[in-house]
Design a protein around this motif. Sequence first.
Motif, PDB file in Angstrom:
ATOM      1  N   LEU A 112     -15.444  -4.502  17.341  1.00  0.00           N
ATOM      2  CA  LEU A 112     -14.213  -4.222  16.597  1.00  0.00           C
ATOM      3  C   LEU A 112     -14.394  -4.644  15.155  1.00  0.00           C
ATOM      4  N   GLU A 113     -13.412  -4.280  14.338  1.00  0.00           N
ATOM      5  CA  GLU A 113     -13.494  -4.626  12.928  1.00  0.00           C
ATOM      6  C   GLU A 113     -12.448  -5.645  12.584  1.00  0.00           C
ATOM      7  N   TYR A 114     -12.838  -6.642  11.826  1.00  0.00           N
ATOM      8  CA  TYR A 114     -11.882  -7.619  11.327  1.00  0.00           C
ATOM      9  C   TYR A 114     -12.147  -7.770   9.830  1.00  0.00           C
ATOM     10  N   ASN A 115     -11.144  -7.522   9.014  1.00  0.00           N
ATOM     11  CA  ASN A 115     -11.320  -7.540   7.552  1.00  0.00           C
ATOM     12  C   ASN A 115     -12.506  -6.691   7.116  1.00  0.00           C
ATOM     13  N   ASP A 116     -12.587  -5.497   7.656  1.00  0.00           N
ATOM     14  CA  ASP A 116     -13.663  -4.552   7.329  1.00  0.00           C
ATOM     15  C   ASP A 116     -15.044  -5.007   7.778  1.00  0.00           C
ATOM     16  N   LYS A 117     -15.092  -6.062   8.591  1.00  0.00           N
ATOM     17  CA  LYS A 117     -16.407  -6.485   9.090  1.00  0.00           C
ATOM     18  C   LYS A 117     -16.440  -6.343  10.596  1.00  0.00           C
ATOM     19  N   LYS A 118     -17.572  -5.836  11.070  1.00  0.00           N
ATOM     20  CA  LYS A 118     -17.688  -5.638  12.513  1.00  0.00           C
ATOM     21  C   LYS A 118     -18.016  -6.944  13.225  1.00  0.00           C
ATOM     22  N   ILE A 119     -17.458  -7.097  14.402  1.00  0.00           N
ATOM     23  CA  ILE A 119     -17.813  -8.215  15.288  1.00  0.00           C
ATOM     24  C   ILE A 119     -18.020  -7.624  16.681  1.00  0.00           C
ATOM     25  N   THR A 120     -19.104  -8.015  17.345  1.00  0.00           N
ATOM     26  CA  THR A 120     -19.322  -7.573  18.725  1.00  0.00           C
ATOM     27  C   THR A 120     -18.949  -8.707  19.662  1.00  0.00           C
ATOM     28  N   PHE A 121     -18.090  -8.424  20.622  1.00  0.00           N
ATOM     29  CA  PHE A 121     -17.665  -9.442  21.576  1.00  0.00           C
ATOM     30  C   PHE A 121     -18.235  -9.157  22.962  1.00  0.00           C
ATOM     31  N   ILE A 122     -18.659 -10.211  23.634  1.00  0.00           N
ATOM     32  CA  ILE A 122     -19.058 -10.088  25.032  1.00  0.00           C
ATOM     33  C   ILE A 122     -18.104 -10.936  25.861  1.00  0.00           C
ATOM     34  N   ASP A 123     -17.491 -10.335  26.855  1.00  0.00           N
ATOM     35  CA  ASP A 123     -16.627 -11.059  27.785  1.00  0.00           C
ATOM     36  C   ASP A 123     -17.479 -11.458  28.986  1.00  0.00           C
ATOM     37  N   THR A 124     -17.290 -12.656  29.494  1.00  0.00           N
ATOM     38  CA  THR A 124     -18.044 -13.094  30.674  1.00  0.00           C
ATOM     39  C   THR A 124     -17.077 -13.572  31.749  1.00  0.00           C
ATOM     40  N   PRO A 125     -17.495 -13.541  33.008  1.00  0.00           N
ATOM     41  CA  PRO A 125     -16.621 -14.051  34.070  1.00  0.00           C
ATOM     42  C   PRO A 125     -16.648 -15.581  34.107  1.00  0.00           C
ATOM     43  N   GLY A 126     -15.506 -16.170  34.468  1.00  0.00           N
ATOM     44  CA  GLY A 126     -15.441 -17.619  34.551  1.00  0.00           C
ATOM     45  C   GLY A 126     -15.573 -18.147  35.972  1.00  0.00           C
ATOM     46  N   HIS A 127     -15.537 -17.217  36.939  1.00  0.00           N
ATOM     47  CA  HIS A 127     -15.633 -17.648  38.335  1.00  0.00           C
ATOM     48  C   HIS A 127     -16.987 -18.312  38.586  1.00  0.00           C
ATOM     49  N   GLU A 128     -16.975 -19.370  39.386  1.00  0.00           N
ATOM     50  CA  GLU A 128     -18.205 -20.151  39.555  1.00  0.00           C
ATOM     51  C   GLU A 128     -19.370 -19.330  40.102  1.00  0.00           C
ATOM     52  N   ALA A 129     -19.061 -18.229  40.831  1.00  0.00           N
ATOM     53  CA  ALA A 129     -20.135 -17.429  41.433  1.00  0.00           C
ATOM     54  C   ALA A 129     -21.012 -16.734  40.377  1.00  0.00           C
ATOM     55  N   PHE A 130     -20.565 -16.662  39.132  1.00  0.00           N
ATOM     56  CA  PHE A 130     -21.276 -15.839  38.151  1.00  0.00           C
ATOM     57  C   PHE A 130     -22.079 -16.624  37.114  1.00  0.00           C
ATOM     58  N   THR A 131     -22.667 -17.708  37.556  1.00  0.00           N
ATOM     59  CA  THR A 131     -23.482 -18.553  36.669  1.00  0.00           C
ATOM     60  C   THR A 131     -24.500 -17.744  35.885  1.00  0.00           C
ATOM     61  N   GLU A 132     -25.196 -16.878  36.609  1.00  0.00           N
ATOM     62  CA  GLU A 132     -26.275 -16.075  36.042  1.00  0.00           C
ATOM     63  C   GLU A 132     -25.763 -15.218  34.872  1.00  0.00           C
ATOM     64  N   MET A 133     -24.573 -14.631  35.030  1.00  0.00           N
ATOM     65  CA  MET A 133     -24.023 -13.801  33.960  1.00  0.00           C
ATOM     66  C   MET A 133     -23.644 -14.640  32.750  1.00  0.00           C
ATOM     67  N   ARG A 134     -23.163 -15.851  33.019  1.00  0.00           N
ATOM     68  CA  ARG A 134     -22.814 -16.722  31.887  1.00  0.00           C
ATOM     69  C   ARG A 134     -24.072 -17.104  31.128  1.00  0.00           C
ATOM     70  N   ALA A 135     -25.126 -17.417  31.885  1.00  0.00           N
ATOM     71  CA  ALA A 135     -26.389 -17.803  31.232  1.00  0.00           C
ATOM     72  C   ALA A 135     -26.883 -16.648  30.371  1.00  0.00           C
ATOM     73  N   ARG A 136     -26.808 -15.436  30.923  1.00  0.00           N
ATOM     74  CA  ARG A 136     -27.282 -14.257  30.209  1.00  0.00           C
ATOM     75  C   ARG A 136     -26.446 -14.017  28.950  1.00  0.00           C
ATOM     76  N   GLY A 137     -25.125 -14.172  29.106  1.00  0.00           N
ATOM     77  CA  GLY A 137     -24.217 -13.993  27.971  1.00  0.00           C
ATOM     78  C   GLY A 137     -24.576 -14.933  26.831  1.00  0.00           C
ATOM     79  N   ALA A 138     -24.894 -16.182  27.204  1.00  0.00           N
ATOM     80  CA  ALA A 138     -25.216 -17.180  26.177  1.00  0.00           C
ATOM     81  C   ALA A 138     -26.539 -16.857  25.492  1.00  0.00           C
ATOM     82  N   GLN A 139     -27.464 -16.264  26.253  1.00  0.00           N
ATOM     83  CA  GLN A 139     -28.785 -15.956  25.690  1.00  0.00           C
ATOM     84  C   GLN A 139     -28.721 -14.790  24.709  1.00  0.00           C
ATOM     85  N   ALA A 140     -27.788 -13.868  24.955  1.00  0.00           N
ATOM     86  CA  ALA A 140     -27.774 -12.634  24.171  1.00  0.00           C
ATOM     87  C   ALA A 140     -26.963 -12.758  22.883  1.00  0.00           C
TER      88      ALA A 140
END
Length: 361
Positions: A112-140
């Motif tokens: 999305l754009e904020y003040n004419d500047k682009k920002i890319t957001f990644i949403d991650t799951p907070g459920h404990e079962a998704f550790t792997e996705m959180r780790a991946r989100g943090a790496q990327a």
Amino acid sequence: DIIKKAFMEGKMLRPGQELSPTETEEIGLLYETVINFVEEEKKEEELDNELVDYWNKVYEEQKDSLKTRPPVVTVMGHVDHGKTTLLDNIRNTKVAEGEEGGITQSIGAYQLEYNDKKITFIDTPGHEAFTEMRARGAQATDIVVLIIAADDGVMPQTIEAYNHAKDAKVPVIVAINKIDKPNANVELTKQQMVAKLNLIPEDWGGDTITVPISAISKEGIDELLEMISLVSEMEEIKCKPNGQARAVIIESKLDKFLGPVATVIVKDGILKTGDYFIAGSTYGKVRRMIDDQGRTIKKALPSTPVQVLGFNEVADTHSILYVTNSLNQAREISGKKKEKEDLANQNINKKHVKLEDFMKM
Ligand code: GTP
Ligand code: MG
């Protein structure tokens, strides 16, 4: 028997535990069996290093022509603390309402754009079962926004998410959410940040940017976006603006209709329809690219999240996608990787072995 044996050697193991290659080798030795996992891993790394070397060289040569790219910001935190709602309100959408049980089960990426500047957001799951996705989100990512609900405080996945960000050496901005709720306690949440995360908010004399927000009433959201812009300027997030692309795979799956698809974020260069690529031991040709609004696009610039169609099989989510000169080159590199993998698989079926697997050997 393995647990007992390992215990005698001073090593604590528990049933169902995953073993690293090194641990597997160590346990193999207890049974006078040699398992060459670490060697295999190294060989795999060497192959990856060829590509890493190539990119390092490119960076060295193009140091002066590197350009700023939009920041990739991953939103992380405990289940139900308001990650998806925050992104919904920033984007004016309603993803959270349509989710099964209100729980996020996959990684979503939006620009999305904020003040004419682009920002890319990644949403991650907070459920404990998704550790792997959180780790991946943090790496990327370039920046992590750690959400803590002010009516719930620092919880197990808050701590886990923060540890992923720390491991990935990514700057963290804390957003204390749900301040509209009558039982919200911002002060207590800050105390817990200090006690449980060792993060001291700026207004308490520390260096952790901490913004109280309400994802529902939108209070504080502007300030949060402001802070994200500020941190991304300080971080000097650069990329190679042109030429062959490199992208990080944040999610991949087999779609019933589309075949193997992957969500990637372009990190360097321009990803184009028709490009050949490798990603781990998979390869392919970009048949089609779909942006975060479901539109088919022909080119994806740095920091753009995009769905890529055209993989020969489901890509490994740990892998980086590299564009190659030709299909042959892509096949050749991925073939080499596959060979290495098959070799390792002859020893054992899985890289990370569970104790049960060991029993079967
Ligand atoms: P997972 O993805 O499952 O980890 O949850 P999440 O962190 O994405 O939480 P989600 O956005 O789904 O919100 C959980 C619940 O909290 C929903 O009912 C939201 O409406 C509510 N909620 C989120 N933010 C706020 C807020 O600022 N104030 C209030 N009052 N409720 C909120
Ligand atoms: Mg969510």
